[in-house]
Scaffold this motif. Structure first.
Motif, PDB file in Angstrom:
ATOM      1  N   ALA A 153      29.012 -18.063 -13.602  1.00  0.00           N
ATOM      2  CA  ALA A 153      28.315 -19.499 -12.684  1.00  0.00           C
ATOM      3  C   ALA A 153      28.715 -19.682 -11.208  1.00  0.00           C
ATOM      4  CB  ALA A 153      28.278 -20.500 -13.644  1.00  0.00           C
ATOM      5  N   ALA A 154      30.174 -20.316 -11.185  1.00  0.00           N
ATOM      6  CA  ALA A 154      30.582 -20.384 -10.177  1.00  0.00           C
ATOM      7  C   ALA A 154      30.207 -19.250  -9.191  1.00  0.00           C
ATOM      8  CB  ALA A 154      31.886 -20.807 -10.435  1.00  0.00           C
ATOM      9  N   GLN A 155      29.576 -18.000  -8.845  1.00  0.00           N
ATOM     10  CA  GLN A 155      29.231 -17.528  -8.412  1.00  0.00           C
ATOM     11  C   GLN A 155      28.033 -17.081  -7.810  1.00  0.00           C
ATOM     12  OE1 GLN A 155      31.708 -15.883  -6.731  1.00  0.00           O
ATOM     13  NE2 GLN A 155      30.807 -15.285  -5.396  1.00  0.00           N
ATOM     14  N   ASP A 156      27.208 -17.518  -9.781  1.00  0.00           N
ATOM     15  CA  ASP A 156      26.028 -18.137  -8.656  1.00  0.00           C
ATOM     16  C   ASP A 156      25.448 -18.854  -8.304  1.00  0.00           C
ATOM     17  OD1 ASP A 156      25.432 -15.658 -10.682  1.00  0.00           O
ATOM     18  OD2 ASP A 156      24.503 -16.730 -12.438  1.00  0.00           O
ATOM     19  N   PHE A 157      25.946 -20.168  -8.820  1.00  0.00           N
ATOM     20  CA  PHE A 157      26.233 -21.256  -7.527  1.00  0.00           C
ATOM     21  C   PHE A 157      25.838 -20.717  -5.935  1.00  0.00           C
ATOM     22  CE2 PHE A 157      27.298 -23.606 -11.243  1.00  0.00           C
ATOM     23  CZ  PHE A 157      25.772 -23.647 -11.679  1.00  0.00           C
ATOM     24  N   LYS A 158      26.750 -20.165  -5.986  1.00  0.00           N
ATOM     25  CA  LYS A 158      27.469 -19.567  -4.250  1.00  0.00           C
ATOM     26  C   LYS A 158      26.168 -19.302  -3.817  1.00  0.00           C
ATOM     27  CE  LYS A 158      32.452 -20.018  -4.452  1.00  0.00           C
ATOM     28  NZ  LYS A 158      33.321 -19.777  -4.539  1.00  0.00           N
ATOM     29  N   VAL A 159      25.342 -17.912  -4.824  1.00  0.00           N
ATOM     30  CA  VAL A 159      24.860 -16.923  -4.099  1.00  0.00           C
ATOM     31  C   VAL A 159      23.735 -17.263  -4.095  1.00  0.00           C
ATOM     32  CG1 VAL A 159      23.778 -15.080  -5.178  1.00  0.00           C
ATOM     33  CG2 VAL A 159      26.083 -14.794  -5.290  1.00  0.00           C
ATOM     34  N   LEU A 160      23.232 -18.741  -5.048  1.00  0.00           N
ATOM     35  CA  LEU A 160      22.551 -19.025  -4.549  1.00  0.00           C
ATOM     36  C   LEU A 160      22.128 -20.394  -3.412  1.00  0.00           C
ATOM     37  CD1 LEU A 160      19.259 -20.190  -6.597  1.00  0.00           C
ATOM     38  CD2 LEU A 160      20.568 -21.990  -7.530  1.00  0.00           C
ATOM     39  N   MET A 161      22.769 -20.894  -2.960  1.00  0.00           N
ATOM     40  CA  MET A 161      23.466 -21.511  -1.721  1.00  0.00           C
ATOM     41  C   MET A 161      23.380 -20.143  -0.795  1.00  0.00           C
ATOM     42  SD  MET A 161      23.252 -24.766  -2.893  1.00  0.00           S
ATOM     43  CE  MET A 161      23.146 -25.632  -0.940  1.00  0.00           C
ATOM     44  N   GLY A 162      23.505 -19.594  -0.655  1.00  0.00           N
ATOM     45  CA  GLY A 162      23.421 -18.322   0.201  1.00  0.00           C
ATOM     46  C   GLY A 162      21.933 -18.046   0.849  1.00  0.00           C
ATOM     47  N   ILE A 163      21.502 -17.810  -0.391  1.00  0.00           N
ATOM     48  CA  ILE A 163      20.108 -17.916  -0.077  1.00  0.00           C
ATOM     49  C   ILE A 163      19.086 -18.609   0.212  1.00  0.00           C
ATOM     50  CG2 ILE A 163      17.767 -16.366  -1.656  1.00  0.00           C
ATOM     51  CD1 ILE A 163      20.052 -15.361  -3.939  1.00  0.00           C
ATOM     52  N   HIS A 164      19.630 -19.243   0.786  1.00  0.00           N
ATOM     53  CA  HIS A 164      18.683 -20.827   0.321  1.00  0.00           C
ATOM     54  C   HIS A 164      19.349 -20.575   2.187  1.00  0.00           C
ATOM     55  CE1 HIS A 164      16.500 -24.513   0.477  1.00  0.00           C
ATOM     56  NE2 HIS A 164      17.657 -25.001   1.246  1.00  0.00           N
ATOM     57  N   GLN A 165      20.642 -20.372   2.078  1.00  0.00           N
ATOM     58  CA  GLN A 165      20.543 -20.130   3.654  1.00  0.00           C
ATOM     59  C   GLN A 165      19.793 -19.424   5.063  1.00  0.00           C
ATOM     60  OE1 GLN A 165      23.264 -22.686   4.166  1.00  0.00           O
ATOM     61  NE2 GLN A 165      22.484 -23.041   5.956  1.00  0.00           N
ATOM     62  N   ASP A 166      19.794 -18.115   3.612  1.00  0.00           N
ATOM     63  CA  ASP A 166      19.021 -17.328   4.638  1.00  0.00           C
ATOM     64  C   ASP A 166      17.329 -17.597   4.694  1.00  0.00           C
ATOM     65  OD1 ASP A 166      20.953 -15.868   4.873  1.00  0.00           O
ATOM     66  OD2 ASP A 166      20.499 -14.018   3.333  1.00  0.00           O
ATOM     67  N   VAL A 167      16.840 -18.310   3.714  1.00  0.00           N
ATOM     68  CA  VAL A 167      15.233 -18.986   4.411  1.00  0.00           C
ATOM     69  C   VAL A 167      15.209 -19.822   4.764  1.00  0.00           C
ATOM     70  CG1 VAL A 167      13.986 -20.220   2.750  1.00  0.00           C
ATOM     71  CG2 VAL A 167      14.624 -18.597   1.708  1.00  0.00           C
ATOM     72  N   LEU A 168      16.189 -21.058   5.591  1.00  0.00           N
ATOM     73  CA  LEU A 168      16.371 -21.758   6.665  1.00  0.00           C
ATOM     74  C   LEU A 168      16.626 -20.567   7.656  1.00  0.00           C
ATOM     75  CD1 LEU A 168      18.583 -24.947   5.061  1.00  0.00           C
ATOM     76  CD2 LEU A 168      16.353 -24.368   5.711  1.00  0.00           C
ATOM     77  N   GLU A 169      17.308 -19.862   7.876  1.00  0.00           N
ATOM     78  CA  GLU A 169      17.505 -19.652   8.631  1.00  0.00           C
ATOM     79  C   GLU A 169      15.993 -18.703   9.160  1.00  0.00           C
ATOM     80  OE1 GLU A 169      20.778 -16.952   8.524  1.00  0.00           O
ATOM     81  OE2 GLU A 169      22.000 -19.327   8.812  1.00  0.00           O
ATOM     82  N   LYS A 170      15.503 -17.934   8.062  1.00  0.00           N
ATOM     83  CA  LYS A 170      13.877 -17.540   8.447  1.00  0.00           C
ATOM     84  C   LYS A 170      12.969 -18.216   9.367  1.00  0.00           C
ATOM     85  CE  LYS A 170      14.836 -13.025   7.051  1.00  0.00           C
ATOM     86  NZ  LYS A 170      15.565 -12.893   5.138  1.00  0.00           N
ATOM     87  N   GLU A 171      12.965 -19.498   8.208  1.00  0.00           N
ATOM     88  CA  GLU A 171      11.756 -20.847   8.820  1.00  0.00           C
ATOM     89  C   GLU A 171      12.427 -21.347  10.032  1.00  0.00           C
ATOM     90  OE1 GLU A 171      12.071 -24.383   6.105  1.00  0.00           O
ATOM     91  OE2 GLU A 171      11.397 -23.156   4.813  1.00  0.00           O
ATOM     92  N   GLU A 172      13.532 -20.859  10.176  1.00  0.00           N
ATOM     93  CA  GLU A 172      14.018 -21.458  12.103  1.00  0.00           C
ATOM     94  C   GLU A 172      13.877 -20.091  13.057  1.00  0.00           C
ATOM     95  OE1 GLU A 172      14.764 -23.908  13.531  1.00  0.00           O
ATOM     96  OE2 GLU A 172      15.804 -24.025  11.650  1.00  0.00           O
ATOM     97  N   GLU A 173      13.463 -19.383  12.684  1.00  0.00           N
ATOM     98  CA  GLU A 173      12.872 -18.080  13.631  1.00  0.00           C
ATOM     99  C   GLU A 173      11.573 -17.875  13.640  1.00  0.00           C
ATOM    100  OE1 GLU A 173      14.392 -14.063  11.670  1.00  0.00           O
ATOM    101  OE2 GLU A 173      16.462 -14.950  11.556  1.00  0.00           O
ATOM    102  N   ASN A 174      11.363 -18.477  12.867  1.00  0.00           N
ATOM    103  CA  ASN A 174       9.341 -18.499  12.663  1.00  0.00           C
ATOM    104  C   ASN A 174       9.015 -19.564  13.573  1.00  0.00           C
ATOM    105  OD1 ASN A 174       9.360 -16.036  10.485  1.00  0.00           O
ATOM    106  ND2 ASN A 174       8.549 -17.302   8.732  1.00  0.00           N
ATOM    107  N   ILE A 175       9.799 -20.637  13.196  1.00  0.00           N
ATOM    108  CA  ILE A 175       9.585 -21.536  14.058  1.00  0.00           C
ATOM    109  C   ILE A 175       9.288 -21.748  15.509  1.00  0.00           C
ATOM    110  CG2 ILE A 175       9.665 -24.030  15.241  1.00  0.00           C
ATOM    111  CD1 ILE A 175      10.419 -24.540  12.077  1.00  0.00           C
ATOM    112  N   LEU A 176      10.428 -21.016  16.224  1.00  0.00           N
ATOM    113  CA  LEU A 176      10.931 -20.194  17.291  1.00  0.00           C
ATOM    114  C   LEU A 176      10.017 -19.411  18.276  1.00  0.00           C
ATOM    115  CD1 LEU A 176      15.107 -19.498  17.132  1.00  0.00           C
ATOM    116  CD2 LEU A 176      13.478 -21.222  18.853  1.00  0.00           C
ATOM    117  N   ALA A 177       9.470 -18.618  17.311  1.00  0.00           N
ATOM    118  CA  ALA A 177       7.892 -17.552  17.745  1.00  0.00           C
ATOM    119  C   ALA A 177       7.655 -18.045  17.650  1.00  0.00           C
ATOM    120  CB  ALA A 177       8.106 -16.330  16.482  1.00  0.00           C
ATOM    121  N   TYR A 178       6.684 -19.185  16.839  1.00  0.00           N
ATOM    122  CA  TYR A 178       6.090 -19.809  16.968  1.00  0.00           C
ATOM    123  C   TYR A 178       5.349 -20.133  18.556  1.00  0.00           C
ATOM    124  CZ  TYR A 178       1.433 -22.582  15.865  1.00  0.00           C
ATOM    125  OH  TYR A 178       0.238 -23.363  15.954  1.00  0.00           O
TER     126      TYR A 178
END
Ligand SMILES: [Zn+2]
Ligand SMILES: [Zn+2]
Ligand SMILES: [Zn+2]
Ligand SMILES: [Zn+2]
Length: 206
Positions: A153-178
């Motif tokens: 469970a502890a590991q899952d939460f960390k993975v979940l947070m990691g995925i969220h981080q990736d999404v944020l970074e992708k969003e950032e890239e999209n904004i920059l590209a735009y």
């Protein structure tokens, strides 16, 4: 051949290592704001991916007085308009609080035990967001629930947070590209406007 003292030492080392890797403690650390050193309250994400309480970040920005500020943690430049709420982290903090509250109930030097059954809390019910014991797991209450080992469970939460981080970074890239795209577009418009002006001038002189 190994001497007896070697065995004693390695056993002690193993105990120390497993004590250091308390998954709940790990989670608490990740749920802590680096400004106020307490659990995140209404957490917000900044561009570099670091998170702070909304109030902590607001106060920090007020001190800088400009639209741009630097991340309190890594000093990277941060635009105040790009500070966004991190709802997933808010949920994560709530779950971590529950887990660590259960941890506080544990007696000194003893494993955390279930209040109902006095069995160690080694499992985590995903439906109810609570740590449970093996007896709870068999009970009617959790029988049809998804129950996983507490470490997982502890590991899952960390993975979940990691995925969220990736999404944020992708969003950032999209904004920059735009931004780049619109800049190119405005450059193109500027050039075509100049061409039109030149033509107008030519026509005027005719
Ligand atoms: Zn804070
Ligand atoms: Zn940062
Ligand atoms: Zn129980
Ligand atoms: Zn359950």
């Amino acid at each position: 051949m190994k001497s007896e003292s070697d065995c004693v030492l390695s056993e002690r080392d193993m105990a120390a290592a497993s004590a250091a890797r308390d998954p709940v403690e790990d989670l608490c650390e990740e749920a802590t704001c680096s400004i106020c050193l307490e659990y995140f309250k209404d957490p917000v994400s900044v561009e570099c991916g670091h998170n702070f309480c909304r109030d902590c970040m607001t106060q920090f920005c007020e001190k800088s007085g400009t639209k741009k500020t630097s991340c309190p943690q890594c000093r990277k430049e941060v635009l105040q308009s790009n500070i966004r709420p991190n709802r997933l982290l808010a949920n994560f903090v709530e779950i971590t609080k529950k887990l660590s509250l259960q941890g506080l109930k544990r007696e000194e030097g003893r494993e955390r035990v279930c209040g109902k059954h006095q069995e160690p809390l080694k499992l985590f019910c995903k439906e109810d967001d609570v740590s449970i014991c093996v007896v709870c797991d068999r009970s009617k209450e959790h029988r049809n629930h998804t129950v996983i080992p507490i470490e997982e469970a502890a590991q899952d939460f960390k993975v979940l947070m990691g995925i969220h981080q990736d999404v944020l970074e992708k969003e950032e890239e999209n904004i920059l590209a735009y931004k780049v795209e619109t800049e190119e577009e405005s450059q193109y418009l500027l050039v075509s406007r100049n061409v039109i002006k030149e033509r107008e001038n030519i026509w005027k002189t005719i």
